[in-house]
Design a protein around this motif. Structure first.
Motif, PDB file in Angstrom:
ATOM      1  N   LYS A   1       0.836  -1.207   0.000  1.00 46.12           N
ATOM      2  CA  LYS A   1       0.000   0.000   0.000  1.00 46.12           C
ATOM      3  C   LYS A   1       0.868   1.253   0.000  1.00 46.12           C
ATOM      4  O   LYS A   1       0.602   2.218  -0.714  1.00 46.12           O
ATOM      5  N   ARG A   2       1.925   1.207   0.821  1.00 44.17           N
ATOM      6  CA  ARG A   2       2.835   2.340   0.912  1.00 44.17           C
ATOM      7  C   ARG A   2       3.526   2.575  -0.434  1.00 44.17           C
ATOM      8  O   ARG A   2       3.617   3.710  -0.904  1.00 44.17           O
ATOM      9  N   ASP A   3       4.001   1.496  -1.050  1.00 43.91           N
ATOM     10  CA  ASP A   3       4.692   1.619  -2.335  1.00 43.91           C
ATOM     11  C   ASP A   3       3.757   2.207  -3.395  1.00 43.91           C
ATOM     12  O   ASP A   3       4.144   3.062  -4.186  1.00 43.91           O
ATOM     13  N   ALA A   4       2.520   1.725  -3.414  1.00 43.65           N
ATOM     14  CA  ALA A   4       1.569   2.202  -4.418  1.00 43.65           C
ATOM     15  C   ALA A   4       1.252   3.680  -4.194  1.00 43.65           C
ATOM     16  O   ALA A   4       1.100   4.453  -5.151  1.00 43.65           O
ATOM     17  N   THR A   5       1.165   4.082  -2.929  1.00 48.56           N
ATOM     18  CA  THR A   5       0.883   5.491  -2.631  1.00 48.56           C
ATOM     19  C   THR A   5       2.027   6.380  -3.126  1.00 48.56           C
ATOM     20  O   THR A   5       1.793   7.413  -3.770  1.00 48.56           O
ATOM     21  N   LEU A   6       3.257   5.953  -2.846  1.00 43.92           N
ATOM     22  CA  LEU A   6       4.426   6.736  -3.291  1.00 43.92           C
ATOM     23  C   LEU A   6       4.461   6.842  -4.813  1.00 43.92           C
ATOM     24  O   LEU A   6       4.747   7.905  -5.365  1.00 43.92           O
ATOM     25  N   LEU A   7       4.148   5.726  -5.456  1.00 46.34           N
ATOM     26  CA  LEU A   7       4.162   5.695  -6.916  1.00 46.34           C
ATOM     27  C   LEU A   7       3.174   6.708  -7.510  1.00 46.34           C
ATOM     28  O   LEU A   7       3.489   7.446  -8.440  1.00 46.34           O
ATOM     29  N   TRP A   8       1.989   6.786  -6.909  1.00 42.55           N
ATOM     30  CA  TRP A   8       0.982   7.705  -7.453  1.00 42.55           C
ATOM     31  C   TRP A   8       1.260   9.164  -7.084  1.00 42.55           C
ATOM     32  O   TRP A   8       0.884  10.080  -7.811  1.00 42.55           O
ATOM     33  N   ILE A   9       1.920   9.389  -5.934  1.00 46.82           N
ATOM     34  CA  ILE A   9       2.330  10.769  -5.613  1.00 46.82           C
ATOM     35  C   ILE A   9       3.270  11.251  -6.722  1.00 46.82           C
ATOM     36  O   ILE A   9       3.116  12.343  -7.263  1.00 46.82           O
ATOM     37  N   LYS A  10       4.221  10.383  -7.060  1.00 48.52           N
ATOM     38  CA  LYS A  10       5.193  10.715  -8.108  1.00 48.52           C
ATOM     39  C   LYS A  10       4.492  10.924  -9.454  1.00 48.52           C
ATOM     40  O   LYS A  10       4.786  11.881 -10.175  1.00 48.52           O
ATOM     41  N   ALA A  11       3.552  10.042  -9.781  1.00 46.88           N
ATOM     42  CA  ALA A  11       2.869  10.149 -11.080  1.00 46.88           C
ATOM     43  C   ALA A  11       2.058  11.443 -11.171  1.00 46.88           C
ATOM     44  O   ALA A  11       2.003  12.083 -12.225  1.00 46.88           O
ATOM     45  N   GLN A  12       1.420  11.824 -10.069  1.00 50.01           N
ATOM     46  CA  GLN A  12       0.652  13.080 -10.084  1.00 50.01           C
ATOM     47  C   GLN A  12       1.583  14.279 -10.227  1.00 50.01           C
ATOM     48  O   GLN A  12       1.295  15.230 -10.941  1.00 50.01           O
ATOM     49  N   GLU A  13       2.714  14.231  -9.524  1.00 51.34           N
ATOM     50  CA  GLU A  13       3.681  15.330  -9.638  1.00 51.34           C
ATOM     51  C   GLU A  13       4.241  15.391 -11.053  1.00 51.34           C
ATOM     52  O   GLU A  13       4.332  16.462 -11.641  1.00 51.34           O
TER      53      GLU A  13
END
Ligand SMILES: [Zn+2]
Length: 340
Positions: A37-49
């Motif tokens: 869950k943590r990895d997926a959250t980080l991935l999407w923060i990056k994708a949105q940025e």
């Protein structure tokens, strides 16, 4: 520059959960699931940025469903014995938990992902919670015997979590209230009051997302029955305009919501839906900028936030990423056009 944000949810990667589902099963469990869950959250923060969005969310990667994720931390709810119930005015059947006693929070609900989000972006952050009326419509009541009473009980718990999210450094707390569109009179009567109770005392911005739902089959069929013009918001927006909630959303692309409904939200910031969540076709920057241009007839440019129509959760991951880029590119183009 126009602000850009997503409504809330993003698709879960295939290694985290089943894909293309609203109530997906997790792939792992225990510590392994928590890491995923943590990895997926980080991935999407990056994708949105990377896409260039101004407001960043956690993509709701840590919750199975936007309502049940909150309920898992509430005592007084029996998750072991779910029952089938028609929800959203019987539009679809869902297996829902039962309220069997007085409601209380067992502890923090979203501390992990909110603090993760805050620690990994310098941009504005938004965090979503289900609204009280929508929660009431997604559980079976075996205890309160009164929808309003139960909604205010949930509103109190939501308020506790919302204040904690504010303390975590979240800039915008958004309540999702798709049920407002179904129970129009009740929404204008006590729904908005319960929402204000949930947002009481917050100094950060507050938002409400009402919508015609994800692009799933049951919703498409329901929408087909609503006629040429969707005027549901006509009943709800005046009550919201008078409320203390700062931001209100509406779908503007490929929707039958007359765009002049925005005029009913005088004084509010408006999250204008410029990305269709019911279609895999990627919007062009021109299409997005055109939609922003139409909305600008009714809302001041500094109060317009370009947004997705709804969550992107059931979509293909790569299509969602492309839609985030289209959102940012279209907002930039609208800016170049000088807001015309
Ligand atoms: Zn929505």
């Amino acid at each position: 520059m126009f602000r850009t944000a997503i409504a809330g949810s993003l698709p879960k990667p295939a290694w985290l959960a089943e894909t293309h589902k609203l109530w997906p099963q997790w792939r792992g469990q225990g510590a392994e699931l928590a890491d995923a869950k943590r990895d997926a959250t980080l991935l999407w923060i990056k994708a949105q940025e990377d896409a260039g969005l101004a407001v960043i969310g956690d993509g709701e990667q840590s919750r199975q469903h936007f309502v049940h994720g909150f309920l898992e931390q509430v005592s007084g709810i029996d998750f072991e014995h779910k029952v089938e119930m028609g929800i959203r005015g019987d539009r679809y059947k869902a297996m829902v938990p039962q309220v069997t006693g007085p409601l209380a929070l067992k502890g923090r609900v979203h501390a992990t992902e909110a603090q993760l989000l805050r620690a990994h972006t310098r941009r504005l952050t938004k965090f979503t919670l289900p609204g009280p009326m929508t929660i009431v419509d997604t559980v079976a009541d075996r205890f309160y015997g009164d929808r309003v009473k139960m909604a205010f009980a949930f509103a109190e718990l939501l308020n506790q979590e919302a204040r904690a999210l504010e303390a975590d450094g979240i800039d915008i707390v958004q309540f999702d209230e798709p049920a407002f569109n179904v129970f129009l009179d009740e929404a204008a009567d006590w729904g908005v009051r319960a929402l204000e109770r949930a947002a009481q005392g917050l100094r950060c911005k507050t938002a409400v997302h009402i919508c015609y739902g994800y692009g799933i089959e049951a919703n498409l069929q329901w929408k087909a029955t609503l006629g040429e013009q969707w005027r549901q918001y006509e009943k709800i927006f005046p009550a919201l305009a008078k409320s203390r909630i700062d931001q209100v959303s509406l779908e503007c692309l490929h929707s039958h919501v007359p765009i002049e409904m925005i005029a009913l939200l005088d004084g509010k910031e408006v999250m204008v839906g410029v990305i269709d969540v019911a279609s895999d076709a990627i919007e062009t920057p021109e299409e997005v900028a055109d939609t922003i241009g139409r909305a600008l007839q009714y809302v001041r440019r500094d109060r317009l936030i370009a947004c997705t129509n709804c969550g992107l959760a059931p979509m293909d991951r790569h299509i969602a990423e492309a839609k985030l880029r289209a959102l940012a590119a279209g907002a930039a183009l609208a800016d170049q056009r000088g807001g015309k």
